[in-house]
Write a protein that holds these residues in place. Structure first.
Motif, short mmCIF file in Angstrom:
data_model
loop_
_atom_site.label_atom_id
_atom_site.label_comp_id
_atom_site.label_asym_id
_atom_site.label_seq_id
_atom_site.Cartn_x
_atom_site.Cartn_y
_atom_site.Cartn_z
N LYS A 1 84.49 -50.28 -63.13
CA LYS A 1 85.66 -49.70 -63.80
C LYS A 1 86.15 -50.64 -64.90
O LYS A 1 86.26 -51.85 -64.70
CB LYS A 1 86.77 -49.48 -62.79
N GLY A 2 86.46 -50.08 -66.06
CA GLY A 2 86.76 -50.90 -67.22
C GLY A 2 87.92 -51.85 -67.07
O GLY A 2 88.89 -51.55 -66.40
N GLY A 3 87.83 -53.00 -67.72
CA GLY A 3 88.96 -53.91 -67.89
C GLY A 3 89.44 -54.68 -66.69
O GLY A 3 90.59 -55.08 -66.61
N LEU A 4 88.58 -54.94 -65.70
CA LEU A 4 89.08 -55.61 -64.50
C LEU A 4 89.05 -57.14 -64.58
O LEU A 4 89.91 -57.80 -64.00
CB LEU A 4 88.28 -55.16 -63.27
N ALA A 5 88.08 -57.70 -65.29
CA ALA A 5 87.94 -59.16 -65.25
C ALA A 5 89.15 -59.86 -65.85
O ALA A 5 89.44 -61.01 -65.50
CB ALA A 5 86.67 -59.59 -65.98
N GLN A 6 89.88 -59.17 -66.72
CA GLN A 6 91.03 -59.83 -67.34
C GLN A 6 92.17 -60.05 -66.36
O GLN A 6 93.13 -60.74 -66.67
CB GLN A 6 91.53 -59.00 -68.51
N ILE A 7 92.06 -59.48 -65.16
CA ILE A 7 93.13 -59.65 -64.18
C ILE A 7 93.28 -61.10 -63.77
O ILE A 7 94.37 -61.56 -63.46
CB ILE A 7 92.86 -58.77 -62.94
#
Lengths: 297, 296, 400
Positions: free
Chosen positions: C145-151
């Motif tokens: 799912k997109g955009g998770l690593a920035q958490i």
């Protein structure tokens, strides 16, 4: 140590879930709605801490009251059905709550990002604990303060007239009615107390997983909610705790070394447990044995 | 005016599709309602054994590539699994305790689900169907495989009614459900009759599982939980212990489900089904018909 | 009564074995990489494949000597794998369990709905003393799912960047088939990945490429009846149908389309569906469906990885192949950072692995060079495959 604290947190929250069903099961109502109240508690508490900057304790208490309120409202129509039909009615309600959150959007802007529940995507970044520097030990203690308070409350209730009234309604409604008990009041009260406990459990759940979505509050969770008190035995609150430790501590974590077999054994051991101890792990006979052991020693 | 006619056709189409698919719900509902009527207990593993039997029949299908043989194999396999569930979850548990068998069947459900997942690594398995064409009447299309499912469903229900009302076996089942003690005194063994009830409902469930596989086209562990829930809903709306009730309720749930989806979309569809159920139970707790097999 | 009191201690004894930590008494030092993912439910094959691939990669590294540690000695890679059952609470529990061992990095999870809560319990920004989040590097192979690593600064992913893949796919399709003008979508609404990919990726990128997006039909991941949705597709009469769903419902929709004689000129599918599952379920109806994927056995390294995975009873697909690349990258990072793999250097080693991963600008992938972004995501080379005759064949290699 972190791992054990995490496990203790998990057992605590699941005990709350189980106790919420325990109270209702005492009146012989099998409820599949506890996951729904749990979910309501989760979303309410999370919205309060993330969107409204509430502190954690008021947020969780309000979540409990939200659960209690909805449970009270559900309790009235649920009175009209008994047995299997109550199971299905409460299951339908639980699913309705889950689907409601599936369609529920409420986002506000905090700084540059949008926060809040976003329908199917769920509610992310519920980071009250890590942001305020709580260690896993701190959180475990926090969870168990609630668990112990609630267990103490229920234990006291069991030994008082309230417990007797609940169990009387559970044993034989006709007899209970004929001694003057108001069935409606008793059953709805049980539902309300159950809803309160589930709301508290849900509020804590949202904060220690940091991300909630509708699929977390599904039929499987509702099944676990009633599994704990049934497996543990309805004679007292410790049965539910024992069942949670058995399922989450032993079956889920302890059996990890068995690899793939763990999942197969999960179902099989539940079948075995019910056959070997149909009245629960800690039924009245077991309690009497324990009492005798302790009074002798 | 043309647009309205087209809309109408689509609405009718949705309802008809729903009714045809609802046959599978009806079959599962009958199984639940029969067990409940006879034993006054809930067998939550019923949906799982039905799909499990369909999976087992796939093994037969690889040896004998005939769909009809596979469907029969599914019925036989589920009958056997039903008996095993009876042994593990009901036989040795005190009859007066309703919660313990309930939880035991939950355990059986989880176990069967895991066995399926392990055996197939969770991948969807294609299931044979007999007809695959759509019959078109202008804009209106009828799925011939669903018609087949509907026909098989009807036949199974008729066979079941025959067994229940025209054979000694059925007589024993109905007797035990109405008056277990009196039946026992008349020489009908409660255990044997209960076991036979599980086998009969198992066979029905096997047909349901096979029909579900045939109409969906693939078998997947994803099927197990929703079909259990739908079956419960159908049983309750139809009235506990009533077979005609389960049939009508099954078709109705199928139709309404499709109708809600047509008007409100898929994310809200189930909400309305649940709401409908909740309202139904509040205003008509006995279901469409109250029981005709046993007393509740 | 008797039987229970005998049973309980027996069970307790067996279980307590699971909690006792295994003391490490090996002569050579071992570098522990802890894998975790779903080995249950419909996603079981993902966990099975990831574990097989991780073991295959570790086996290859160990056979050629192992990992060079900070003091010059060689260490062997040890792989463990835990099942999180695609459940958020269990995933968190598994990660904490891993964190309590001497594993220096965790590889996983499979499910996006586990990844999001998991990344949420990590320390958000490195060096933030007021943040009590977990300090354990996680390198994700599958959760897409997109955009998770920035958490979190401790979260890294080696998953395909669907935004870029679909953008270039639709641009290429527009170039190759300029006569096709319209796109219609089919989306599995209740699964994080598929929903995000239609609404935020396929829909927007096809629009950007110049297509007329006519709308979408929705269903749920366990749905079995698609008559209404396919009828909507028929009404829209699009040139291209893009299905953002997993194999079970993809097969259901394709079969219904065949029944209702809905035949678009082109079919586009979801990355995750470019696996054996789809072909197992409906090879005939899926014929011709085009999917961008970050793995296909088109290079010698890719073929070798696929063969190695098969030796360990798994198969290499775009998800598990990422795990191979991860293990290889981790070896390089561990060597360049000089980890010590001793019992008292665990926290330091984890911090080194994290710093090493954060500093990477490119890594070596099985299909070519992978670029790494500042958020910890990957930009992987990809090819377009299509289903032909029951197999996935490469349709076009855009050379990225």
């Amino acid at each position: 140590m972190d791992f054990y604290f995490g496990l203790i947190q998990l057992i605590g929250v699941h005990t709350l879930l189980g106790l919420s069903a325990y109270v209702v099961l005492l009146t012989n109502q099998v409820t599949m709605a506890q996951a729904g109240f749990f979910g309501i508690g989760a979303y309410v508490a999370a919205m309060l801490t993330v969107l409204a900057d509430f502190s954690i304790v008021p947020a969780i208490l309000i979540a409990g009251f939200a659960g209690a309120l909805i449970a009270c409202l559900v309790g009235f129509p649920a009175l009209r059905v008994k047995g299997l039909m109550l199971v299905v009615a409460t299951l339908a309600f639980g699913e309705f709550v889950r689907l409601f959150f599936f369609n529920f959007d409420y986002q506000i802007a905090k700084g540059e990002i949008q926060v809040g529940p976003l329908g199917g995507e769920g509610f992310r970044q519920i980071r009250y604990f890590p942001e305020n520097g709580w260690t896993t030990g701190d959180v475990a203690l926090f969870v168990w303060v609630f668990v112990i308070l609630i267990m103490a409350g229920l234990w006291w209730m069991d030994r008082s007239r309230i417990g007797a009234v609940l169990r009387a309604v559970g044993e034989d409604e006709l007899a209970a009615q004929s001694v003057g008990l108001n069935l409606t009041a008793v059953k709805v009260s049980a539902m309300t107390i159950g809803g309160f406990i589930a709301g508290i459990g849900g509020g804590i759940y949202a904060h220690y997983t940091t991300h909630i979505e509708q699929s977390n509050f599904n039929v499987l969770l509702a099944t676990f909610a009633i599994a704990y008190p049934i497996l543990g035995g309805l004679s007292n609150v410790f049965g539910t705790l024992l069942a949670v430790v058995f399922i989450q501590g032993i079956l889920v974590e302890g059996l990890r070394f068995m690899g793939d077999w763990r999942n197969l054994l999960f179902g099989a051991l539940i079948v075995l447990a019910m056959n070997v101890r149909p009245r629960g792990l800690l039924d009245e006979r077991a309690m009497m044995t324990l009492k005798r052991l302790f009074s002798r020693g | 005016m043309d647009d309205f006619l087209l809309e109408l056709i689509y609405v009718v189409q949705s309802i008809v599709d729903g009714i045809l698919f609802g046959t599978t719900y009806a079959l599962i509902g009958i199984g639940f309602t029969l067990i409940f009527g006879v034993m006054h207990k809930l067998n939550l593993a019923y949906g799982a054994v039905s799909i499990g039997g369909a999976y087992a029949s796939l093994m037969i299908f690889h040896l004998v590539p005939s769909p009809i043989v596979a469907y029969l194999a599914s019925a036989v396999a589920t009958g056997a699994f039903g008996y095993l569930v009876y042994l593990c979850c009901f036989r040795f548990l005190p009859l007066s305790n309703p919660l313990a068998p309930l939880m035991a069947t939950v355990g059986a459900f989880l176990f069967i689900d895991e066995v399926i997942v392990h055996a197939t690594n969770g991948m969807p398995e294609p299931y044979p169907s007999v007809f695959d064409e759509m019959i078109f009447f202008g804009e209106f299309g009828l799925r011939s495989d669903l018609l087949f499912v509907f026909a098989i469903g009807l036949i199974s229900m008729l066979v079941l009614m025959y067994v229940l009302y025209r054979t000694r076996l059925g007589l024993a089942v109905r007797a035990v459900s109405q008056q277990p003690v009196a039946a026992e005194l008349c020489g009908m063994s409660q255990e044997r009759t209960n076991a036979i009830t599980f086998v009969i409902t198992g066979a029905l469930g096997g047909v349901a599982g096979a029909m579900i596989g045939a109409s969906v086209g693939v078998l997947s562990p994803l099927l197990v939980a929703p079909i259990t829930i739908k079956g419960l809903i159908v049983t309750v709306i139809g009235g506990l212990g009533s077979i005609p009730g389960a049939i009508i309720a099954g078709l109705a749930v199928g139709a309404f489900e499709n109708l809600f989806q047509y008007f409100r979309g898929v994310t809200e569809r189930d909400m309305y089904v649940m709401l409908l159920l909740f309202l139904f139970l509040t205003f008509r707790p006995g279901g469409i018909f109250s029981s005709s097999i046993g007393r509740d | 009564m008797r039987k229970t009191w005998v049973l309980l201690p027996a069970i307790a004894a067996v279980i307590s074995m699971g909690f006792v930590a295994q003391p490490a008494v090996s002569q050579e030092r071992s570098v522990k990489i802890a894998g975790f993912g779903a080995r249950s439910g419909v996603v079981r094959s993902f966990g099975v494949n990831t574990e097989a691939v991780m073991r295959a990669a570790a086996d290859q590294i160990n056979k050629s000597g192992g990992v060079k540690l900070g003091d010059g000695s060689m260490g062997k890679i040890e792989i463990s794998f835990d099942d999180d059952r695609c459940n958020a609470e269990e995933g968190i529990s598994v990660l904490r369990r891993i964190a309590s061992t001497d594993a220096v990095v965790a590889v996983g999870p499979t499910c996006s709905n586990v990844a999001e809560p998991l990344f949420g319990i990590l320390q958000k920004r490195v060096g933030d003393a007021g943040d009590s989040g977990l300090k354990m590097p996680i390198f994700t192979d599958t959760a897409i799912k997109g955009g998770l690593a920035q958490i979190s600064d401790w979260a890294f992913r080696n998953v395909p960047n669907e935004a870029e893949m679909y953008q270039s796919l639709f641009v290429w399709l527009q170039k190759e088939n300029p006569e096709l003008k319209s796109v219609y979508g089919g989306v599995e609404e209740d699964f994080a990945h598929s929903r995000f990919t239609w609404h935020k990726v396929m829909k927007t990128k096809s629009g950007d490429a110049g297509y007329n997006v006519l709308g979408e039909s929705k269903w749920l991941l366990a749905d079995t009846n698609f008559t209404t949705q396919v009828r909507e597709m028929k009404k829209a009469n699009p040139d291209i149908i893009a299905i953002s769903a997993h194999p079970f419902t993809t097969c259901g929709v394709l079969k219904e389309m065949a029944r209702q004689k809905v035949k678009p000129k082109l079919l586009v599918g979801l990355t995750s569906s470019s696996s054996m599952e789809t072909l197992n379920g409906c090879a005939e109806q899926a014929e011709g469906i085009i999917i961008p994927t970050s793995f296909a056995p088109v290079t010698p390294e890719a073929e070798m990885a696929a063969a190695a995975a098969a030796r360990f009873d798994g198969s290499a697909d775009l998800h598990s192949a990422a795990a191979w690349e991860i293990v290889m990258v981790l070896k390089d990072v561990m060597e360049s950072q000089g980890i010590m793999a001793k019992a008292d250097t665990v926290d330091a080693d984890r911090a080194k692995v994290r710093d090493g991963l954060a500093a990477l600008k490119t890594t070596k992938g099985l299909l070519g060079t992978i670029k790494r972004t500042d958020e910890g995501e990957a930009l992987k080379p990809y090819v377009y495959v299509h289903a032909k005759g029951g197999n996935w064949k490469v349709l076009h290699d855009p050379g990225i």
